[in-house]
Design a protein around this motif. Sequence first.
Motif, mmCIF file in Angstrom:
data_model
loop_
_atom_site.group_PDB
_atom_site.id
_atom_site.type_symbol
_atom_site.label_atom_id
_atom_site.label_comp_id
_atom_site.label_asym_id
_atom_site.label_seq_id
_atom_site.Cartn_x
_atom_site.Cartn_y
_atom_site.Cartn_z
ATOM 1 N N GLU A 1 0.802 -1.228 0.000
ATOM 2 C CA GLU A 1 0.000 0.000 0.000
ATOM 3 C C GLU A 1 0.838 1.282 0.000
ATOM 4 N N GLY A 2 2.109 1.184 -0.350
ATOM 5 C CA GLY A 2 2.931 2.381 -0.466
ATOM 6 C C GLY A 2 3.476 2.886 0.848
ATOM 7 N N THR A 3 4.321 3.896 0.738
ATOM 8 C CA THR A 3 4.996 4.484 1.898
ATOM 9 C C THR A 3 5.070 5.991 1.720
ATOM 10 N N THR A 4 4.991 6.711 2.829
ATOM 11 C CA THR A 4 5.149 8.163 2.826
ATOM 12 C C THR A 4 6.167 8.543 3.892
ATOM 13 N N VAL A 5 7.135 9.362 3.490
ATOM 14 C CA VAL A 5 8.120 9.889 4.428
ATOM 15 C C VAL A 5 7.952 11.401 4.470
ATOM 16 N N ASP A 6 7.875 11.940 5.678
ATOM 17 C CA ASP A 6 7.767 13.380 5.876
ATOM 18 C C ASP A 6 9.027 13.881 6.550
ATOM 19 N N VAL A 7 9.584 14.977 6.024
ATOM 20 C CA VAL A 7 10.749 15.625 6.621
ATOM 21 C C VAL A 7 10.394 17.087 6.825
ATOM 22 N N TRP A 8 10.544 17.557 8.057
ATOM 23 C CA TRP A 8 10.354 18.970 8.369
ATOM 24 C C TRP A 8 11.722 19.548 8.676
ATOM 25 N N TRP A 9 12.162 20.495 7.833
ATOM 26 C CA TRP A 9 13.484 21.107 7.952
ATOM 27 C C TRP A 9 13.298 22.537 8.427
ATOM 28 N N PRO A 10 13.876 22.900 9.582
ATOM 29 C CA PRO A 10 13.720 24.268 10.091
ATOM 30 C C PRO A 10 14.336 25.289 9.142
#
Length: 123
Positions: free
Chosen positions: A112-121
């Motif tokens: 079912e897929g994958t999601t990666v989230d990156v929050w960069w200041p």
Amino acid sequence: LDAPAELPLLAASLSHLHIVFRNLLQNALHYTPESGQITWQIRREGAELHHRISDTGQGVAPEDLPRLFDRFYRAESHSRTVPGVGLGLPLVKMVVELYRGRVTLHSPGLGEGTTVDVWWPLP
């Protein structure tokens, strides 16, 4: 790629950015079939730049999600199909956190897929 025409500058080493996004995009490419889709969205959210890389690939079993950022851990379903030693995601997390950012990984399950989230200041 889904990003605005102009993005704010990041205060980061180009080598570090390369490590993070090359690893994440390579994972998406390795685990997504040719008929699949990979999207990379970039948005400013307050004082952070939010990157979301999603794919329609293999996905991750729920029991493997908590351990994917552990060094040398490889999900059993992935270890036979793609070479590697399980250091890519831990390295991504280490670099992102060095800059006081955050990284998360989500998958509804296998196939079912994958999601990666990156929050960069932002500086």
